[in-house]
Write a protein that holds these residues in place. Structure first.
Motif, PDB file in Angstrom:
ATOM      1  N   ALA A 242      46.609  44.003  52.493  1.00 30.04           N
ATOM      2  CA  ALA A 242      46.123  43.342  51.280  1.00 30.04           C
ATOM      3  C   ALA A 242      44.823  42.600  51.548  1.00 30.04           C
ATOM      4  CB  ALA A 242      47.193  42.391  50.748  1.00 30.04           C
TER       5      ALA A 242
ATOM      6  N   SER B  55      53.656  44.349  46.359  1.00 28.38           N
ATOM      7  CA  SER B  55      54.022  45.735  46.633  1.00 28.38           C
ATOM      8  C   SER B  55      55.154  46.132  45.701  1.00 28.38           C
ATOM      9  CB  SER B  55      54.468  45.901  48.085  1.00 28.38           C
ATOM     10  OG  SER B  55      54.908  47.236  48.333  1.00 28.38           O
TER      11      SER B  55
ATOM     12  N   GLN C 133      45.353  53.185  48.551  1.00 20.58           N
ATOM     13  CA  GLN C 133      46.794  52.881  48.541  1.00 20.58           C
ATOM     14  C   GLN C 133      47.396  53.083  49.920  1.00 20.58           C
ATOM     15  OE1 GLN C 133      49.433  54.002  45.191  1.00 20.58           O
ATOM     16  NE2 GLN C 133      50.606  55.158  46.710  1.00 20.58           N
TER      17      GLN C 133
ATOM     18  N   ASP D  49      45.865  48.523  48.081  1.00 19.37           N
ATOM     19  CA  ASP D  49      47.028  48.428  47.207  1.00 19.37           C
ATOM     20  C   ASP D  49      48.238  48.943  47.988  1.00 19.37           C
ATOM     21  OD1 ASP D  49      45.414  47.586  45.043  1.00 19.37           O
ATOM     22  OD2 ASP D  49      44.889  49.677  44.642  1.00 19.37           O
TER      23      ASP D  49
END
Length: 322
Positions: A170, A189, A152, A175
């Motif tokens: 991405a 997002s 993330q 993520d």
């Protein structure tokens, strides 16, 4: 020189071709020094100016505008950020302030990903090892870093640069989540409160402006709130991060690493950061491509030429309403 000829002050050398349009609208003075001007030098240089093309290293405040005098019409900052300008003080004197947004988005986003990859894959650390002549050999556990796929990325400040970083991240399989002052709808997002973003992100990347509210936004408490294996990237403004607190967090393993392009007291860097292997230190390279820096200079010049010829500046700075 005719007394009516506008005097244009450029506080540090820019590409000569970019400056050429200025000569058709005024008399141009370019600082001969290959360094930022001191406060006294700056105030002396701007005396009688109709336009100032400033750099992010110049503090243009009420004293500087007063030193310039009543002829001053525009301060054109050669940067997207303008925390070095006291915009309310400038505009109170009837002077327009402008910046150079947009043109450095891709270059800064690329540099952000460069720092992210360099620190997570320990590239700079490996480069130092090889250059040192220290014996080494490959083995299964040698200089292991962290992969990005499925991790993330938390972006703090989802403006143009933050969104450009999100698109790049991405492509690496990350993520993306974000936190911004204003609601932003970005494909791929979703927004999070800052405390949740810090607690859940594997990488936190800063892209917010420097304001009184964001100064030391990332302090000791914020660093303790991050995941223990997380990384911090800063290509925004140095004072957003408390450098002493960051150095301590990197030294004791509170976070895994950091990639910095900007510093709290630039160009000085906290001594403890220099001694650490798990931080990558770049000398404010966010916009440092030939194409981008040239276009920044051209846009600053465009703003000056427009104002001195009675037209609207392409990129004026709007003072937020209080």
């Amino acid at each position: 020189m005719n007394s009516e000829t506008p005097r244009i002050v450029v506080t540090r050398a820019l590409p000569p071709a970019a400056l050429e349009p200025l000569h058709s609208v005024g008399s141009v003075w370019v600082s001969p020094h290959d360094r930022p001007l001191t406060v006294d030098e700056l105030h002396a240089a701007v005396r009688g100016a109709s336009a100032i093309i400033s750099m992010l290293t110049d503090r243009i405040d009420d004293d500087a505008v007063a030193a310039a005098g009543p002829n001053l019409k525009i301060v054109a900052n050669t940067a997207v950020g303008y925390d070095n300008l006291d915009v309310p003080a400038i505009t109170r004197r009837g002077v327009l302030a402008s910046n150079t947004p947009g043109v450095l988005v891709d270059a800064t986003a690329d540099l952000t990903m460069t720092l992210l990859l360099t620190v997570t894959r320990r590239v700079a650390e490996g480069d130092r090892l090889v250059r040192s002549g220290t014996p080494w050999s490959w083995d299964i556990a040698f200089m292991l870093g962290s992969g990005l796929q499925g991790k993330q990325l938390g972006i703090v400040g989802m403006g143009s640069i933050g969104q450009a970083v999100a698109r790049r991240a991405a492509a690496f399989g990350m993520d993306v989540v974000h936190h911004s002052r204003r609601p932003v709808d970005v494909d791929g997002s979703h927004p999070l409160p800052l405390d949740e973003l810090l607690a859940t992100s594997d990488v936190v990347s800063l892209h917010c402006p420097l304001t009184p509210e964001t100064r030391h936004l990332i302090d000791a408490d914020a660093l303790r709130a991050m995941k223990r294996g997380a990384y911090l990237i800063n290509t925004a403004r140095g004072p957003i991060v408390d450098e002493a607190a960051l150095a301590a967090a990197l030294a004791d393993g509170t976070i895994a690493g950091a990639g910095l392009d900007v510093y709290e007291n630039e160009p000085e860097v906290h001594d403890d950061l220099r001694r650490l292997d798990n931080v990558v230190l770049a000398p404010h390279l966010g916009s440092a491509t030939v194409e981008t820096r040239t276009r920044m200079a051209e846009l600053a010049v465009d703003n000056v030429v427009a104002v001195l010829t009675g037209k609207d500046a392409p990129t004026p700075i709007s003072v937020p309403s209080s």
